[in-house]
Motif scaffolding. Structure first.
Motif, PDB file in Angstrom:
ATOM      1  N   GLN A  81       0.820  -1.210   0.000  1.00 18.68           N
ATOM      2  CA  GLN A  81       0.000   0.000   0.000  1.00 18.68           C
ATOM      3  C   GLN A  81       0.855   1.261   0.000  1.00 18.68           C
ATOM      4  O   GLN A  81       1.848   1.344   0.711  1.00 18.68           O
ATOM      5  N   SER A  82       0.443   2.225  -0.795  1.00 16.75           N
ATOM      6  CA  SER A  82       1.136   3.510  -0.827  1.00 16.75           C
ATOM      7  C   SER A  82       0.250   4.584  -0.202  1.00 16.75           C
ATOM      8  O   SER A  82      -0.946   4.382  -0.006  1.00 16.75           O
ATOM      9  N   LYS A  83       0.843   5.712   0.092  1.00 18.60           N
ATOM     10  CA  LYS A  83       0.112   6.828   0.694  1.00 18.60           C
ATOM     11  C   LYS A  83      -0.866   7.407  -0.321  1.00 18.60           C
ATOM     12  O   LYS A  83      -0.515   7.644  -1.467  1.00 18.60           O
ATOM     13  N   ALA A  84      -2.094   7.603   0.108  1.00 18.59           N
ATOM     14  CA  ALA A  84      -3.132   8.158  -0.769  1.00 18.59           C
ATOM     15  C   ALA A  84      -3.109   9.680  -0.709  1.00 18.59           C
ATOM     16  O   ALA A  84      -2.862  10.270   0.355  1.00 18.59           O
ATOM     17  N   SER A  85      -3.412  10.278  -1.832  1.00 17.54           N
ATOM     18  CA  SER A  85      -3.476  11.744  -1.893  1.00 17.54           C
ATOM     19  C   SER A  85      -4.694  12.236  -1.110  1.00 17.54           C
ATOM     20  O   SER A  85      -5.651  11.483  -0.894  1.00 17.54           O
ATOM     21  N   PRO A  86      -4.684  13.490  -0.705  1.00 17.97           N
ATOM     22  CA  PRO A  86      -5.851  14.049  -0.019  1.00 17.97           C
ATOM     23  C   PRO A  86      -7.125  13.938  -0.865  1.00 17.97           C
ATOM     24  O   PRO A  86      -8.207  13.698  -0.330  1.00 17.97           O
ATOM     25  N   GLU A  87      -6.999  14.065  -2.186  1.00 17.88           N
ATOM     26  CA  GLU A  87      -8.164  13.948  -3.070  1.00 17.88           C
ATOM     27  C   GLU A  87      -8.740  12.530  -3.029  1.00 17.88           C
ATOM     28  O   GLU A  87      -9.963  12.351  -2.943  1.00 17.88           O
ATOM     29  N   LYS A  88      -7.852  11.530  -3.086  1.00 10.65           N
ATOM     30  CA  LYS A  88      -8.316  10.140  -3.012  1.00 10.65           C
ATOM     31  C   LYS A  88      -8.936   9.844  -1.654  1.00 10.65           C
ATOM     32  O   LYS A  88      -9.906   9.109  -1.560  1.00 10.65           O
ATOM     33  N   GLN A  89      -8.364  10.414  -0.603  1.00  9.10           N
ATOM     34  CA  GLN A  89      -8.915  10.202   0.737  1.00  9.10           C
ATOM     35  C   GLN A  89     -10.317  10.799   0.847  1.00  9.10           C
ATOM     36  O   GLN A  89     -11.211  10.194   1.444  1.00  9.10           O
ATOM     37  N   ALA A  90     -10.525  11.955   0.248  1.00  8.45           N
ATOM     38  CA  ALA A  90     -11.849  12.581   0.266  1.00  8.45           C
ATOM     39  C   ALA A  90     -12.848  11.742  -0.536  1.00  8.45           C
ATOM     40  O   ALA A  90     -13.987  11.541  -0.096  1.00  8.45           O
ATOM     41  N   GLU A  91     -12.431  11.250  -1.693  1.00  7.13           N
ATOM     42  CA  GLU A  91     -13.291  10.368  -2.491  1.00  7.13           C
ATOM     43  C   GLU A  91     -13.644   9.115  -1.698  1.00  7.13           C
ATOM     44  O   GLU A  91     -14.775   8.635  -1.743  1.00  7.13           O
ATOM     45  N   PHE A  92     -12.647   8.593  -0.965  1.00  4.02           N
ATOM     46  CA  PHE A  92     -12.860   7.390  -0.168  1.00  4.02           C
ATOM     47  C   PHE A  92     -13.920   7.617   0.899  1.00  4.02           C
ATOM     48  O   PHE A  92     -14.769   6.751   1.120  1.00  4.02           O
ATOM     49  N   GLU A  93     -13.862   8.742   1.566  1.00  3.62           N
ATOM     50  CA  GLU A  93     -14.850   9.041   2.612  1.00  3.62           C
ATOM     51  C   GLU A  93     -16.268   8.944   2.049  1.00  3.62           C
ATOM     52  O   GLU A  93     -17.154   8.359   2.671  1.00  3.62           O
TER      53      GLU A  93
END
Length: 105
Positions: A81-93
């Motif tokens: 696993q790699s670190k997710a970008s803030p944009e991907k983290q927001a999409e994930f939420e």
């Protein structure tokens, strides 16, 4: 098709999906799966845990993940696993709320 054959075919398809996600494409991030498809490897391990519980087999989240991942989840994350970008983290939420939390409510 009889029920036993259907069950065997469904089990084979699940095993092939697991092989694809764990061996053929470990580079595909869980967050990308969740954001695009509304499920990820952790969902599959949770569904495994839920199916076991329906049959009277108690299994913790960590135990189910270890069965699915073939190792501890922490080990798999460290390897793949790699670190997710803030944009991907927001999409994930959003994806998590729409796909996982709705299953619990």
């Amino acid at each position: 098709m009889d029920d036993q054959t259907r069950t065997e075919i469904e089990a084979a398809a699940f095993r092939r999906l697991r092989q694809h996600l764990m061996q053929d494409r470990p580079d595909v991030q869980n967050i990308d799966l969740m954001n695009l498809a509304g499920f990820c490897r952790n969902c599959l391990s949770r569904w495994y845990q839920e199916a076991a519980a329906e049959r009277g087999i108690e299994m913790s989240k960590d135990e189910a993940r270890e069965v699915y991942y073939g190792m501890s989840y922490d080990t798999w994350k460290a390897q793949n696993q790699s670190k997710a970008s803030p944009e991907k983290q927001a999409e994930f939420e959003t994806a998590f709320k729409e796909n996982v939390l709705k299953d619990k409510g």
